[in-house]
Design an enzyme around this catalytic site. Sequence first.
Site, PDB file in Angstrom:
ATOM      1  N   ILE A  66       0.801  -1.223   0.000  1.00 20.53           N
ATOM      2  CA  ILE A  66       0.000   0.000   0.000  1.00 20.53           C
ATOM      3  C   ILE A  66       0.829   1.267   0.000  1.00 20.53           C
ATOM      4  O   ILE A  66       0.281   2.353  -0.133  1.00 20.53           O
ATOM      5  CB  ILE A  66      -0.962   0.034   1.208  1.00 20.53           C
ATOM      6  CG1 ILE A  66      -0.189  -0.092   2.523  1.00 20.53           C
ATOM      7  CG2 ILE A  66      -2.013  -1.042   1.092  1.00 20.53           C
ATOM      8  CD1 ILE A  66      -1.052   0.058   3.756  1.00 20.53           C
ATOM      9  N   GLY A  67       2.139   1.165   0.157  1.00 17.11           N
ATOM     10  CA  GLY A  67       2.933   2.384   0.166  1.00 17.11           C
ATOM     11  C   GLY A  67       4.413   2.116   0.102  1.00 17.11           C
ATOM     12  O   GLY A  67       4.903   1.133   0.657  1.00 17.11           O
ATOM     13  N   GLY A  69       8.242   4.152   0.465  1.00 16.83           N
ATOM     14  CA  GLY A  69       8.903   5.358   0.943  1.00 16.83           C
ATOM     15  C   GLY A  69      10.400   5.162   0.895  1.00 16.83           C
ATOM     16  O   GLY A  69      10.900   4.127   0.452  1.00 16.83           O
ATOM     17  N   PHE A  71      12.284   4.461   3.118  1.00 18.93           N
ATOM     18  CA  PHE A  71      12.716   3.408   4.030  1.00 18.93           C
ATOM     19  C   PHE A  71      12.071   2.067   3.715  1.00 18.93           C
ATOM     20  O   PHE A  71      12.179   1.142   4.494  1.00 18.93           O
ATOM     21  CB  PHE A  71      12.413   3.812   5.475  1.00 18.93           C
ATOM     22  CG  PHE A  71      13.144   5.042   5.901  1.00 18.93           C
ATOM     23  CD1 PHE A  71      14.478   4.988   6.274  1.00 18.93           C
ATOM     24  CD2 PHE A  71      12.512   6.269   5.896  1.00 18.93           C
ATOM     25  CE1 PHE A  71      15.158   6.128   6.659  1.00 18.93           C
ATOM     26  CE2 PHE A  71      13.182   7.414   6.281  1.00 18.93           C
ATOM     27  CZ  PHE A  71      14.509   7.340   6.662  1.00 18.93           C
ATOM     28  N   GLY A  72      11.364   1.937   2.599  1.00 22.12           N
ATOM     29  CA  GLY A  72      10.855   0.627   2.231  1.00 22.12           C
ATOM     30  C   GLY A  72       9.394   0.602   1.861  1.00 22.12           C
ATOM     31  O   GLY A  72       8.880   1.527   1.265  1.00 22.12           O
ATOM     32  N   LYS A  89       4.144  -2.356   9.073  1.00 19.93           N
ATOM     33  CA  LYS A  89       5.280  -1.473   8.819  1.00 19.93           C
ATOM     34  C   LYS A  89       6.547  -2.126   9.329  1.00 19.93           C
ATOM     35  O   LYS A  89       6.565  -2.697  10.415  1.00 19.93           O
ATOM     36  CB  LYS A  89       5.063  -0.139   9.539  1.00 19.93           C
ATOM     37  CG  LYS A  89       6.293   0.757   9.569  1.00 19.93           C
ATOM     38  CD  LYS A  89       6.011   2.043  10.329  1.00 19.93           C
ATOM     39  CE  LYS A  89       7.257   2.913  10.412  1.00 19.93           C
ATOM     40  NZ  LYS A  89       6.992   4.214  11.050  1.00 19.93           N
ATOM     41  N   ASP A 186       7.623  17.040  11.365  1.00 21.60           N
ATOM     42  CA  ASP A 186       7.530  16.718   9.939  1.00 21.60           C
ATOM     43  C   ASP A 186       6.067  16.646   9.506  1.00 21.60           C
ATOM     44  O   ASP A 186       5.661  15.719   8.803  1.00 21.60           O
ATOM     45  CB  ASP A 186       8.242  15.404   9.625  1.00 21.60           C
ATOM     46  CG  ASP A 186       8.545  15.245   8.132  1.00 21.60           C
ATOM     47  OD1 ASP A 186       8.523  16.268   7.409  1.00 21.60           O
ATOM     48  OD2 ASP A 186       8.795  14.112   7.685  1.00 21.60           O
TER      49      ASP A 186
END
EC number: 2.7.11.24
Length: 447
Positions: A66-67, A69, A71-72, A89, A186
């Site tokens: 689903i995503g 980034g 970092f993976g 995650k 952030d």
Amino acid sequence: MAFPGSGRSIPGQLCAGVFSGLIQPPLGQKFYCPNGGGAVPSPLPQALSAPQCNGEGRDPEPDRPIGYGAFGVVWSVTDPRDGKRVALKKMPNVFQNLVSCKRVFRELKMLCFFKHDNVLSALDILQPPQIDCFEEIYVITELMQTDLHKVIVSPQPLSSDHIKVFLYQILRGLKYLHSAGILHRDIKPGNLLVNSNCVLKICDFGLARVEELDESQHMTQEVVTQYYRAPEILMGSRHYRSAIDIWSVGCIFAELLGRRILFQAQSPIQQLDLITDLLGTPPLTAMRSACEGARAHILRGPHKPPSLSVLYMLSGEATHEAVHLLCRMLLFDPLKRISAKDALAHPYLEEGRLRYHTCMCHCCYSVSSGRVYTADFEPTATNRFDDSYEKSLTSVWQVKELVHRFITDQHQGKRPPLCINPHSAAFKTFIRSTAWHSSKVSKKEER
């Protein structure tokens, strides 16, 4: 008031880790099986439709990545204990050095500390292997369908109702974080997850930390994505407070109104110039914490008058009340910037509060005679987040032992623990997707 969607899932931007190996689950424990692995679907702008009450919405699509980034990858997976779909995650290679160890441990403790509907928290942490083989952490969180960035750039119309209820939830979650003494550092649209009913959760606490009350203590300036970075950070301030998060929310508010980034510059200096173009040249008192170079850059330029009237041109939704609140968020001086608590009391958000608590929240409920509302619409944390343990962390192995014990203790007296199942039929697909992404990330980081 809920904002129903099509019931289909939209890929969301979530931070996770690139799988570097398999974890064999201990004998007798249940497997946590990523099952699925189809192609990531294209964004579906229909996930936001005209506001109305319709309950909880449909279930997500079958399990899949689903995503992605830096970092993976994050996957939608099925919890075999109850059949619910959740997000998995991964935090990879967390014990490479002491700095990364501390950061990951802090994020993990925060995810377990949070208890708020508009802040993403850990539902569970997968059982770690023996400490000698312990190199990565798997966290289970609630499954969300998209993020606010994808909503903003989609062709889906955003009504005033949408904007108000989104902004209300952002500030509601931020008030909770700030009451716990936590700076997110952030806040951006990609770190605001949204489900098909427009419920929003703040996520990604990799840069979060406890607010430093001692102004003599320096804090890193390598925080906040540039477009959403407060002027005090752009000007080199070594100490900042929760006002930096409010500035980011103001930028997002303007982006919701105008469907474009408010301050989109190529460099930090240009970013500062765009801010002064809108707000005007700040007084010296607003630059009290700026470094000499940044202050000189502002003072040697021509004096700029404020041009805040252009905010009314963002869209037809930029009403007087909206622009008034936006201007309170985008004050150059952080000491004068509105707080999350005070922003929530602004008249502009009254309708957003009503709609959210009518049938979106979990703190209020309906009975045959009507709606029963909670006594506290915007709750604060019961206590501040305690990071005092960090001062005693002196070695990677020490942190590794503490993290291992922390995760193990989370399972005491709770449901049976889960582990990654490398024998799952979909696991090879999982590995291929992360391995492919790993090579892409490596090339990106070299540029």
